[in-house]
Design a protein around this motif. Structure first.
Motif, PDB file in Angstrom:
ATOM      1  N   ASP A 282      27.376 -25.630  58.898  1.00  6.54           N
ATOM      2  CA  ASP A 282      28.272 -24.630  59.318  1.00  6.54           C
ATOM      3  C   ASP A 282      28.296 -24.724  60.778  1.00  6.54           C
ATOM      4  N   ILE A 283      29.590 -24.339  61.348  1.00  4.50           N
ATOM      5  CA  ILE A 283      29.837 -24.159  62.885  1.00  4.50           C
ATOM      6  C   ILE A 283      30.151 -22.500  62.598  1.00  4.50           C
ATOM      7  N   PHE A 284      29.399 -21.765  63.273  1.00  2.00           N
ATOM      8  CA  PHE A 284      29.542 -20.422  63.026  1.00  2.00           C
ATOM      9  C   PHE A 284      29.980 -20.116  64.725  1.00  2.00           C
ATOM     10  N   TRP A 285      31.089 -19.227  64.507  1.00  2.00           N
ATOM     11  CA  TRP A 285      31.478 -18.726  65.581  1.00  2.00           C
ATOM     12  C   TRP A 285      31.832 -17.145  65.718  1.00  2.00           C
ATOM     13  N   CYS A 286      31.084 -16.565  66.411  1.00  2.00           N
ATOM     14  CA  CYS A 286      31.083 -15.081  66.688  1.00  2.00           C
ATOM     15  C   CYS A 286      32.020 -14.722  68.065  1.00  2.00           C
ATOM     16  N   THR A 287      33.016 -14.351  68.134  1.00  2.00           N
ATOM     17  CA  THR A 287      33.891 -14.215  69.311  1.00  2.00           C
ATOM     18  C   THR A 287      33.217 -13.020  70.396  1.00  2.00           C
ATOM     19  N   ALA A 288      32.374 -12.189  69.918  1.00  2.00           N
ATOM     20  CA  ALA A 288      31.819 -11.201  70.779  1.00  2.00           C
ATOM     21  C   ALA A 288      31.263 -11.661  72.083  1.00  2.00           C
ATOM     22  N   ASP A 289      30.847 -10.741  73.046  1.00  2.00           N
ATOM     23  CA  ASP A 289      30.370 -11.059  74.094  1.00  2.00           C
ATOM     24  C   ASP A 289      29.038 -10.754  73.837  1.00  2.00           C
ATOM     25  N   ILE A 290      28.080 -11.630  74.662  1.00  2.00           N
ATOM     26  CA  ILE A 290      26.560 -11.453  74.538  1.00  2.00           C
ATOM     27  C   ILE A 290      26.151 -10.092  75.310  1.00  2.00           C
ATOM     28  N   GLY A 291      27.041  -9.633  75.914  1.00  2.00           N
ATOM     29  CA  GLY A 291      26.967  -8.156  76.743  1.00  2.00           C
ATOM     30  C   GLY A 291      26.876  -7.078  75.568  1.00  2.00           C
ATOM     31  N   TRP A 292      27.173  -7.324  74.293  1.00  2.00           N
ATOM     32  CA  TRP A 292      27.158  -6.286  73.499  1.00  2.00           C
ATOM     33  C   TRP A 292      26.141  -6.862  72.364  1.00  2.00           C
ATOM     34  N   VAL A 293      25.788  -5.890  71.628  1.00  2.00           N
ATOM     35  CA  VAL A 293      24.747  -6.107  70.491  1.00  2.00           C
ATOM     36  C   VAL A 293      25.158  -7.299  69.404  1.00  2.00           C
ATOM     37  N   THR A 294      26.433  -7.324  69.254  1.00  2.00           N
ATOM     38  CA  THR A 294      27.044  -8.443  68.164  1.00  2.00           C
ATOM     39  C   THR A 294      26.870  -9.813  68.652  1.00  2.00           C
ATOM     40  N   GLY A 295      26.878  -9.786  69.935  1.00  2.00           N
ATOM     41  CA  GLY A 295      26.311 -11.021  70.648  1.00  2.00           C
ATOM     42  C   GLY A 295      24.854 -11.499  70.819  1.00  2.00           C
ATOM     43  N   HIS A 296      24.037 -10.457  70.855  1.00  2.00           N
ATOM     44  CA  HIS A 296      22.832 -10.788  70.622  1.00  2.00           C
ATOM     45  C   HIS A 296      22.307 -11.194  69.479  1.00  2.00           C
ATOM     46  N   SER A 297      22.897 -10.346  68.466  1.00  2.00           N
ATOM     47  CA  SER A 297      22.469 -10.588  67.142  1.00  2.00           C
ATOM     48  C   SER A 297      23.129 -11.860  66.223  1.00  2.00           C
ATOM     49  N   TYR A 298      24.462 -12.029  66.737  1.00  2.00           N
ATOM     50  CA  TYR A 298      25.106 -13.039  65.715  1.00  2.00           C
ATOM     51  C   TYR A 298      25.902 -13.986  66.598  1.00  2.00           C
ATOM     52  N   ILE A 299      25.567 -14.297  68.007  1.00  2.00           N
ATOM     53  CA  ILE A 299      25.701 -15.409  68.650  1.00  2.00           C
ATOM     54  C   ILE A 299      24.407 -16.216  68.690  1.00  2.00           C
ATOM     55  N   LEU A 300      23.336 -15.451  69.248  1.00  2.00           N
ATOM     56  CA  LEU A 300      21.988 -16.009  69.481  1.00  2.00           C
ATOM     57  C   LEU A 300      21.048 -15.769  68.467  1.00  2.00           C
ATOM     58  N   TYR A 301      20.374 -14.905  68.376  1.00  2.00           N
ATOM     59  CA  TYR A 301      19.284 -14.632  67.356  1.00  2.00           C
ATOM     60  C   TYR A 301      19.484 -15.046  66.036  1.00  2.00           C
ATOM     61  N   GLY A 302      20.421 -14.458  65.307  1.00  2.00           N
ATOM     62  CA  GLY A 302      20.684 -14.738  63.847  1.00  2.00           C
ATOM     63  C   GLY A 302      20.829 -16.088  63.668  1.00  2.00           C
ATOM     64  N   PRO A 303      21.608 -16.710  64.286  1.00  2.00           N
ATOM     65  CA  PRO A 303      22.117 -18.040  64.021  1.00  2.00           C
ATOM     66  C   PRO A 303      20.939 -19.180  64.417  1.00  2.00           C
ATOM     67  N   LEU A 304      20.400 -18.865  65.590  1.00  2.00           N
ATOM     68  CA  LEU A 304      19.018 -19.691  66.096  1.00  2.00           C
ATOM     69  C   LEU A 304      17.975 -19.567  65.078  1.00  2.00           C
ATOM     70  N   LEU A 305      17.628 -18.423  64.558  1.00  2.00           N
ATOM     71  CA  LEU A 305      16.725 -18.189  63.681  1.00  2.00           C
ATOM     72  C   LEU A 305      16.830 -18.981  62.278  1.00  2.00           C
ATOM     73  N   ASN A 306      18.003 -19.202  62.077  1.00  2.00           N
ATOM     74  CA  ASN A 306      18.282 -20.147  60.956  1.00  2.00           C
ATOM     75  C   ASN A 306      18.598 -21.352  61.067  1.00  2.00           C
ATOM     76  N   GLY A 307      18.581 -21.776  62.364  1.00  2.00           N
ATOM     77  CA  GLY A 307      18.745 -23.143  62.730  1.00  2.00           C
ATOM     78  C   GLY A 307      20.194 -23.577  62.545  1.00  2.00           C
ATOM     79  N   ALA A 308      21.003 -22.523  62.743  1.00  2.00           N
ATOM     80  CA  ALA A 308      22.420 -22.976  62.597  1.00  2.00           C
ATOM     81  C   ALA A 308      23.033 -23.248  63.970  1.00  2.00           C
ATOM     82  N   THR A 309      24.312 -23.839  64.118  1.00  2.00           N
ATOM     83  CA  THR A 309      25.227 -24.268  65.161  1.00  2.00           C
ATOM     84  C   THR A 309      25.876 -23.151  65.438  1.00  2.00           C
TER      85      THR A 309
END
Ligand code: 7RM
Length: 636
Positions: A282-309
């Motif tokens: 997968d190439i996963f793209w969440c368009t949120a800003d990391i300044g919001w929780v969506t960016g914390h959880s689904y740009i960074l932590y969620g994908p990286l915990l799964n070894g995703a791109t």
């Protein structure tokens, strides 16, 4: 192993997760790298509230995001960064490279005296260095507090002071469409009103002329050049705080929502894996800003915990034109795409000419988050972006929940337009009436609550636990109250209606009515104001402000009142952020108040919606005549 692949299986797993939550969650937690395994899965009460998950476990979340993947995925892209300007080269950081950068950053933090438990404020553009800084904080055991770079100096001051941040990491400026925002200049203004910041690290992004304060400010690139690439991750307790993220409530100033490490990690991992049906390529793209929780959880932590791109995008949906999202999807071959209804509506309004040049054939799942998605936008998204081949996952959750709570699981849960559908495993929603009585049937509408903790539930509001209790746990005994109204249909599917408290949702940004009113009231000629939301075609909700001005001011002078309204917008922009500017301002002679002095927002809301004939009972008002005056001057 933890991926649900059929609806039948979902039902079984869900049932198990409710019957035996502890064994359900420990199964998932056991897949992680622990420095010491936890003794007990869960202790909780919603009275204090006091919720603890994976008790006495020792770990570092970054070892689970990075080190753990190195052997197999070391050369896999972790982050693909797409710049604001499509002609600038994009950047890729593999897992190995990302870890090296994070380690270097940790060594800088260490050099400047950062230790476990310190708060660090990140006020940065959407560039890889923001992700590096976030992860470096987590690795050294500091608590990150990311402040959205669209916030004003005042908002930054409040957030730094509330949690006494020791360090600020920022940049000279940022690019946003064809604009440059001079972040360091804003930060400098803020820093005049803060006492706790000892060190400022500045990343050079725009090359704008800035001033560096001797002894306080240092350049990111100077420091990184000299930093070592090795750093041993701090040993953290499961319940140590991972981050603070400020969010608006119905009263006063934004509150610092605190999440702790292990529970947040487990929940982010699991929800990302399932909702988006993560696959290795997968190439996963969440368009949120990391300044919001969506960016914390689904740009960074969620994908990286799964070894995703994961894709990190610096720009905006309409630059250089309204086809940017779709062009990036084709360019990077994005497989899973996650955005907000406000973006969908605005791109829908720009017309299909911006969509048809693109293939979009890499897409497999498309998601939505942040506010209710209306029927028209849902279908437009489904037909024109997903080409009716990609499940639309309408994900409901909150800053306070840490991760997705109610949502379809892609290709597993049958979707229904505008419905967030069913709770994820481990999530136990209930609907209650105004008295807190549970509505157990289907085909009901009520207030959405949770009756059992999930691992990433809010732990406290920073520095003020009582506020956390009052806000979320005191409305109804033994329930977490979300603040949202919700319908459950005949199939048991959930449809979120929207906030029932004084929280606005403007383009997916949470704002308190009180927050906006306090800002407006700062204008020297404003006596009092009342703010309500009204339906807005693109933003979801627009802001309608009713303001009373000083009597000596001549309200019939149109040039003057227009100037005044402009000034009000500027004040709000300055105190909160441009996102909080009122869409409509009406000067009124008075506000509809009860005898006890409470503003009847219900009436103002009706007027803002243009529903003048249906105001309900106004006889309890102190001065019912004022309503007629307001109706006469309404700006529709
Ligand atoms: C993730 C996020 C939370 C509030 C929440 C709702 C609204 C979010 C949806 C939604 C309808 C959705 N965190 N909300 N997602 N409403 N459908 N799929 O947005 O803390 O910033 O906002 O957003 O009102 O309470 S948030």
């Amino acid at each position: 192993m933890h991926k649900i692949i059929s609806f039948e299986q979902y039902k079984q797993v869900y049932k198990k997760s409710v019957e035996d939550p502890e064994s359900f969650w420990s199964d998932i937690a056991d897949g992680f790298q622990w420095q010491k395994k936890y003794d007990k899965v869960l202790e909780w009460n919603f009275r204090d509230p006091d919720v603890k998950w994976f008790i006495n476990g020792k770990l570092n979340i970054t070892e689970n995001c990075l080190d753990r993947h190195l052997e197999k995925l070391g050369n896999k892209p972790a982050i693909i960064w797409e710049p604001n300007d499509p002609n600038e080269k994009n950047r890729t950081l593999t897992y190995k490279e990302l870890l090296a950068e994070v380690n270097k950053c940790c060594n800088i933090l260490k050099k400047y005296g950062v230790v476990k438990g310190d708060r660090i404020c990140l006020y940065m553009p959407m560039i890889p260095e923001l992700s590096i800084a976030v992860l470096a904080c987590a690795r050294i055991g500091a608590i990150h507090s990311v402040v959205f770079a669209g916030f004003s100096a005042n908002s930054l001051v409040d957030r730094i002071n509330d949690s006494a941040c020791k360090m600020l990491i920022t940049a000279d400026g940022l690019f946003r469409g064809n604009k440059i925002v001079n972040l360091k200049e804003i930060a400098d203004i803020a820093l005049q009103q803060t006492k706790s910041i000892e060190k400022v690290i500045v990343y050079k992004r725009t090359g704008s002329e800035i001033t560096m304060q001797d002894g306080r400010d240092v350049w990111w690139h100077d420091e990184m050049l000299r930093a070592e690439e090795n750093f041993i991750a701090e040993i953290m307790d499961s319940e140590d705080p991972l981050f603070i993220l400020y969010t608006s409530g119905s009263t006063g100033k934004p509150k610092g929502v605190v999440h702790s490490i292990a529970g947040y990690m487990v929940f982010c991992y699991y929800t990302f894996l399932n909702v988006f049906q993560y696959e290795e390529n997968d190439i996963f793209w969440c368009t949120a800003d990391i300044g919001w929780v969506t960016g914390h959880s689904y740009i960074l932590y969620g994908p990286l915990l799964n070894g995703a791109t994961t894709v990190m995008f610096e720009g905006i949906p309409t630059y250089p034109d309204a086809g940017r999202f779709w062009s990036v999807i084709d360019k990077l071959k994005v497989t899973k795409f996650y955005t907000a209804p406000t973006a969908i509506r605005s791109l829908m309004a720009s017309g299909l000419d911006f969509v048809t040049p693109y293939k979009l054939n890499s897409l497999k799942v498309i998601g939505s988050v942040g506010e209710p998605i209306n029927e028209e936008a849902w279908h437009w998204y489904d037909e024109n972006i997903g080409k009716k081949k990609c499940p639309v996952v309408d994900t409901w959750w909150q800053t306070e929940t840490g991760g997705i709570m109610i949502s379809p699981i892609a290709n597993v849960t049958p979707t229904k337009p505008t419905f967030a559908t069913l709770p994820l495993p481990g999530v136990q929603p209930v609907l209650v009436d105004n008295e807190g009585k549970e509505l157990t049937e289907n085909n009901v509408e009520g207030l959405l609550c949770m009756k059992f903790p999930w691992p990433s539930i809010i732990r406290t509001t920073y520095g003020d636990h009582e506020r956390c209790r009052l806000n979320y746990f005191a409305t109804f005994p033994n329930l977490y109250f979300t603040g949202d109204g919700c319908r459950r249909d005949e199939d048991g599917y959930y449809r979120i209606i929207g906030r029932v408290d004084d929280v606005l949702n403007v383009s997916g940004h949470r704002l308190g009515t009180a927050e906006v009113e306090n800002a407006i009231d700062e204008h020297p000629h404003i006596v009092e104001s009342a703010v309500v939301g009204y339906p807005h075609e693109i933003k979801g909700q627009g802001i309608y402000a009713f303001v009373i001005i000083e009597t000596q001011v001549d309200t019939s002078d149109e040039a003057y009142t227009e100037k005044l309204k402009k000034e009000i917008s500027e004040v709000v922009s300055k105190i909160i952020s441009p996102i909080a500017k009122p869409d409509k301002i009406q000067i009124v002679p008075g506000l509809p108040k009860t005898r006890s002095g409470k503003i009847m927002r219900r009436i103002l809301r009706k007027i803002a919606e243009g529903e003048m004939s249906n105001l309900g009972d106004i006889t309890t008002l102190l001065d019912p005549g004022v309503v007629e005056e307001i109706i006469k001057g309404a700006r529709l």
